[in-house]
Design a protein around this motif. Sequence first.
Motif, short mmCIF file in Angstrom:
data_model
loop_
_atom_site.label_atom_id
_atom_site.label_comp_id
_atom_site.label_asym_id
_atom_site.label_seq_id
_atom_site.Cartn_x
_atom_site.Cartn_y
_atom_site.Cartn_z
N ILE A 188 20.43 0.26 -19.41
CA ILE A 188 19.07 -0.29 -19.60
C ILE A 188 18.11 0.28 -18.57
N GLU A 189 18.52 0.29 -17.30
CA GLU A 189 17.66 0.83 -16.23
C GLU A 189 17.36 2.31 -16.48
N GLY A 190 18.38 3.03 -16.94
CA GLY A 190 18.19 4.46 -17.25
C GLY A 190 17.17 4.67 -18.35
N ILE A 191 17.25 3.85 -19.39
CA ILE A 191 16.31 3.95 -20.52
C ILE A 191 14.89 3.59 -20.06
N LYS A 192 14.79 2.53 -19.25
CA LYS A 192 13.46 2.12 -18.75
C LYS A 192 12.80 3.25 -17.96
N THR A 193 13.58 3.87 -17.08
CA THR A 193 13.05 4.94 -16.23
C THR A 193 12.70 6.16 -17.07
N THR A 203 12.63 12.19 -29.08
CA THR A 203 12.66 11.39 -27.85
C THR A 203 13.98 10.66 -27.70
N SER A 204 14.73 10.52 -28.80
CA SER A 204 15.96 9.72 -28.77
C SER A 204 17.06 10.34 -27.92
N GLY A 205 17.16 11.67 -27.96
CA GLY A 205 18.23 12.35 -27.23
C GLY A 205 18.30 12.00 -25.76
N PRO A 206 17.19 12.22 -25.02
CA PRO A 206 17.21 11.90 -23.60
C PRO A 206 17.50 10.42 -23.33
N LEU A 207 16.97 9.53 -24.18
CA LEU A 207 17.16 8.09 -23.96
C LEU A 207 18.61 7.67 -24.19
N TRP A 208 19.16 8.05 -25.35
CA TRP A 208 20.54 7.67 -25.66
C TRP A 208 21.52 8.39 -24.75
N GLY A 209 21.22 9.65 -24.44
CA GLY A 209 22.08 10.41 -23.54
C GLY A 209 22.11 9.79 -22.15
N THR A 210 20.93 9.45 -21.64
CA THR A 210 20.81 8.81 -20.33
C THR A 210 21.59 7.49 -20.31
N ALA A 211 21.49 6.72 -21.40
CA ALA A 211 22.18 5.43 -21.47
C ALA A 211 23.69 5.61 -21.30
N PHE A 212 24.26 6.59 -21.99
CA PHE A 212 25.71 6.83 -21.88
C PHE A 212 26.09 7.36 -20.50
N ILE A 213 25.27 8.25 -19.97
CA ILE A 213 25.57 8.83 -18.64
C ILE A 213 25.52 7.75 -17.56
N ARG A 214 24.48 6.91 -17.61
CA ARG A 214 24.36 5.84 -16.62
C ARG A 214 25.49 4.83 -16.75
N ALA A 215 25.85 4.51 -17.99
CA ALA A 215 26.96 3.57 -18.21
C ALA A 215 28.26 4.16 -17.67
N GLY A 216 28.43 5.46 -17.87
CA GLY A 216 29.63 6.14 -17.37
C GLY A 216 29.71 6.12 -15.86
N THR A 217 28.57 6.31 -15.21
CA THR A 217 28.51 6.28 -13.74
C THR A 217 28.88 4.89 -13.23
N ALA A 218 28.36 3.85 -13.92
CA ALA A 218 28.66 2.46 -13.52
C ALA A 218 30.10 2.08 -13.81
N ALA A 219 30.71 2.75 -14.79
CA ALA A 219 32.09 2.42 -15.18
C ALA A 219 33.08 2.80 -14.09
N GLY A 220 32.79 3.91 -13.40
CA GLY A 220 33.72 4.38 -12.38
C GLY A 220 35.07 4.71 -12.99
N GLN A 272 9.92 5.31 -19.60
CA GLN A 272 8.74 4.64 -19.03
C GLN A 272 8.38 3.41 -19.85
N SER A 273 9.41 2.64 -20.22
CA SER A 273 9.19 1.50 -21.09
C SER A 273 9.90 0.27 -20.56
N ASP A 274 9.58 -0.87 -21.16
CA ASP A 274 10.21 -2.13 -20.76
C ASP A 274 10.29 -3.06 -21.96
N VAL A 275 10.89 -4.20 -21.76
CA VAL A 275 10.99 -5.19 -22.83
C VAL A 275 9.57 -5.57 -23.24
#
Length: 204
Positions: free
Chosen positions: A109-114, A75-92, A117-120
């Motif tokens: 964080i939003e990417g990982i939550k989505t 399960t870690s791959g999609p979560l950590w991968g999504t985190a980097f991709i979303r951060a990259g998109t926000a970095a511009g 399907q988890s939250d704090v």
Amino acid sequence: MSTTEQVVRTIAETAIENEKFFGDLDAVVGDGDFGYSLARGFEKLLEGWDDLDRTDAGTFLKRTGMVIASRIGGTSGPLWGTAFIRAGTAAGDGELTGERVVAMLRAAIEGIKTRGQSDVGDKTLLDALVPMTDRLEGELGRGASAPEAIRAAAASAREAADATSGMVAKRGRAAYTGERSRGSVDAGATAVAVIAERISETWK
């Protein structure tokens, strides 16, 4: 090496060095493959390090995320991968200010939550990542220098990760153990803390 590259390299090296530690933590209530999966994925990243597109920080992070998503198992791959991709998109492609870095972390964080399907409060890496980001934003907001803010954020990540031992897991394999998951720290949250501490130590 750019700051972004330095940070990503530190994350990769820390994940590889702590393979056994993260795996042992995960074995308490999970299936114990977290450390192994993370280490193998980041090894693949370092193997192809010189070929990653470095046009700008955003592109570099997105490429990093794609490698991680495809190379980390479980399960870690999609979560950590999504985190980097979303951060990259926000970095511009602009200058990476403190404000921009906080926005990148919030996007991750939003990417990982989505994706997860988890939250704090579900006893996942979010339980360290969110308090760490909040603290970073607060410190930068009051005019702290980057090293000071990162040090404080790492301390918050550690405190929050340690506090996961009092929680019951609601996501991932650990969720199947219910009450038994109480009393041990979450491996993902601890990984965030260990990585944050290492970034703080090596920050230039």
